[in-house]
Design a protein around this motif. Sequence first.
Motif, short mmCIF file in Angstrom:
data_model
loop_
_atom_site.label_atom_id
_atom_site.label_comp_id
_atom_site.label_asym_id
_atom_site.label_seq_id
_atom_site.Cartn_x
_atom_site.Cartn_y
_atom_site.Cartn_z
N GLU A 49 -4.64 15.06 -12.60
CA GLU A 49 -5.42 14.95 -11.36
C GLU A 49 -6.52 13.89 -11.41
O GLU A 49 -7.25 13.71 -10.44
CB GLU A 49 -6.07 16.32 -11.05
CG GLU A 49 -5.04 17.41 -10.80
CD GLU A 49 -5.66 18.80 -10.77
OE1 GLU A 49 -6.09 19.22 -9.69
OE2 GLU A 49 -5.73 19.44 -11.83
N LEU A 80 -12.76 14.52 -11.89
CA LEU A 80 -13.16 15.47 -10.84
C LEU A 80 -13.72 14.70 -9.64
O LEU A 80 -14.47 13.73 -9.80
CB LEU A 80 -14.25 16.40 -11.39
CG LEU A 80 -14.68 17.56 -10.49
CD1 LEU A 80 -13.57 18.59 -10.37
CD2 LEU A 80 -15.94 18.19 -11.00
N GLN A 139 -11.68 23.55 -3.29
CA GLN A 139 -11.69 24.81 -4.04
C GLN A 139 -12.90 25.68 -3.70
O GLN A 139 -12.82 26.90 -3.74
CB GLN A 139 -11.69 24.53 -5.55
CG GLN A 139 -10.60 23.58 -6.03
CD GLN A 139 -9.20 24.18 -5.84
OE1 GLN A 139 -9.04 25.38 -5.59
NE2 GLN A 139 -8.17 23.34 -5.90
N HIS A 151 -8.87 22.31 -13.68
CA HIS A 151 -8.69 20.92 -13.25
C HIS A 151 -8.27 20.11 -14.46
O HIS A 151 -8.98 20.07 -15.47
CB HIS A 151 -10.01 20.40 -12.66
CG HIS A 151 -9.93 18.96 -12.23
ND1 HIS A 151 -10.07 17.91 -13.10
CD2 HIS A 151 -9.73 18.40 -11.00
CE1 HIS A 151 -9.96 16.78 -12.45
NE2 HIS A 151 -9.75 17.05 -11.17
N ASP A 210 -13.70 15.74 -3.21
CA ASP A 210 -12.65 16.37 -2.41
C ASP A 210 -12.11 17.63 -3.10
O ASP A 210 -11.85 18.65 -2.45
CB ASP A 210 -11.49 15.39 -2.18
CG ASP A 210 -11.93 14.24 -1.29
OD1 ASP A 210 -12.96 14.41 -0.61
OD2 ASP A 210 -11.27 13.18 -1.30
N TYR A 211 -11.94 17.53 -4.43
CA TYR A 211 -11.44 18.70 -5.17
C TYR A 211 -12.40 19.87 -5.02
O TYR A 211 -12.00 21.00 -4.71
CB TYR A 211 -11.25 18.33 -6.65
CG TYR A 211 -10.77 19.48 -7.50
CD1 TYR A 211 -9.40 19.72 -7.67
CD2 TYR A 211 -11.67 20.35 -8.12
CE1 TYR A 211 -8.95 20.79 -8.43
CE2 TYR A 211 -11.23 21.42 -8.88
CZ TYR A 211 -9.87 21.64 -9.03
OH TYR A 211 -9.43 22.70 -9.77
#
Lengths: 431, 278
Positions: free
Chosen positions: A377, A380, A388, A372, A383-384
């Motif tokens: 992006e 953190l 994943q 990441h 949603d991430y």
Amino acid sequence: MKGRYPGDLIITLVVALPLLAALPRIARQLEWSWAALCGVLAQGSGILALSTFLAAAMLSVRLPGADRWFGGLVRIWAIHRLLGVCAFVLIMVHVIFIALAPLPVSVDASVASLFPPLAQWPLWLGWAGFAVMVVFIAPTFNFFGTLHYQRWKRLHLLSAPALVLGLAHGMVFAPDTTLWWLLGLLALAAIIWRKGLSPFLARKPYRVDSVDFLARDVVELNLLPEGNGIAWQPGQFVYLTPMESSLAAGYREEHPYTIASSPGDRFMRIGIKGIGDATEALLDIKPGARVRVEGPYGTFLNEPGIHSRQLWIGGGIGITPFVSGAREWRDGHPTATDVALVYLANRPERAYYLDEMSAIADASDGIEVFAHYSSTEGVLTQDYLQAQCPDFREREVYLCGPLGMIRHVEALLLRAGVPRQRIHTEAFDFL
Amino acid sequence: MSASRIAYTAFVAFLSVVATLLVVSLVSEDDAYVPPEKKGPNEGRAVFTLDEVREHDHAESCWKVIDGVVYDVTDYIPRHPSDEDAFLRWCGREATQAWSGHSARAESMLRDYRIGALAGHEPKEEPPAETEPAISTETLTGAAEALTRRQGSVLLSLGSGEYLDGVYRGNFIDRGHIQVSIQFRLEDGKLHDLGYRHLYYRDVDYLKLDDDEPLQAVMRQHEQILSQLEGQPLTDIFRLYRPAEVVDDIDGYSGATLRGAKILHAIRDGLNRGVYSW
């Protein structure tokens, strides 16, 4: 500070025993008068302050292996610090109650009870001990700004004379000093071991075999023992003391570093990022250089009875415990059965261990690696993680990295409904 | 709030309190010692007639006479453990009989409410010590013979341990001179670290005597008294009514001037004054 460990019972005993032993004597003095109540509270807080101080001193012993009883060295330092604060505050409470007892008589009587004639030296011993304590504790709590780590460490040695003064002060007033002698000697033995003996007896000689450059400011030292080395578990750390006077800084100064190699590796590999004088100097260390290693410490990644499905989140140089864990996986002795590793970095070139981690993930079942990058992006997000690693709420979560990152991710996980007891963090913010 | 913030805040508060005490102590010009006893409208009045006492026979003002001493127990009514009516029944009256049977602890609490004596029961002045004959075992009464530590507790009107632990200082003053100044430490009702701060009689400062002075024998006896009391229960001070028990040689040159009662009274004076320091 969460969880319960057998060592907690020892700490509780050391803190509580002197007060429990004195309780019958103190209770006899109890009556509903101002002076008697203040006297009782002054004695109680004084006894508790001294035993708390002694417990804090004992915890500074830092015996490799024994820290497991207390939930790891990081937790021990947190308790040590908490006990230090408690002792400091209790001493002040003790003094205030001594001053309050004669206050109904007159303010002069109150001041006289705090500052008696010098002939009453045991009282002045207490004052002297407190004064020394203020000197060594002030930088710890940033009373007057922060202090250089090594200077802070040297100043903290004043805790030994403060302890002796406090002990002498308390023992003069104690009818039975046996318990104080016992606890006092244990505390002093802990300090003597840590500061006087352990540099010679506990530190193992190692040699730098080779140095791998991972990034502009990050190296991995590959160390070989000159004699019997130490055995470690993934996620543990050691104190490393360079014995090369040619280094620009940090000669004979110990600092904590996480071991990045698998427990089965004959090399002890240590990933180092230049973030201070001593670590920057280590970037220039040459093969053949001698170092001393003390440890291992910590229970991160290797606590017994932990859920086998794990989520590892590492940022910056905080990736090293997970590197050790992944390398152990590569060697075929994983402690967990299912691991998702989220590698947090600013941009791809700062994910210096990513290639090796991805290769291990490709070659093994049960371990996945996600990178990441905050530059593209952002921070953190839930949603991430959801995308994943959809079952992250059911996993045991391990966090290691800069303090800001840990705070952000910890808050995110709690909001997402991960129970606090399943979040494990490791941050060397005051080792 | 972080640990650092708590430690820092506590430290600042602590320094403020200590500094305030110091400043108040320094700027207050009034050095006079304010006795801790309660000051009521009858302050300074030491003797009351039974008629005066009778006026205080109700819950708003309740006086009682116990053993010739007048107590204003009004403030104690809400704290009394037993039936309030039974307690109020004795207001404005001679209540010695009702009081009998109370504990030593209750006795010590009662002292806080003392406001004076009943007419005809004023405390009598003690005769000057110098006119008494030297104490010898022959002069002691049978009652004193039977003095035990238990009775000592009664004489102190306390159970052991009723005095706070701490360092005490007391004096025996007579004929215009401080004759005995004594310091001792109480711990668990036992005497420790007894020492004379002053010992004086008939123009002789006993603490400044040369080694070869004949009066050194008296000094030695006084020292023996203290070493005998070291580590002993407080009640042992009543042995000083019979100094022959506590010193080696009461006869001869010095015997006539050794009076354990002076030391005993200096100690009791210290106890009455309360803890000098902790």
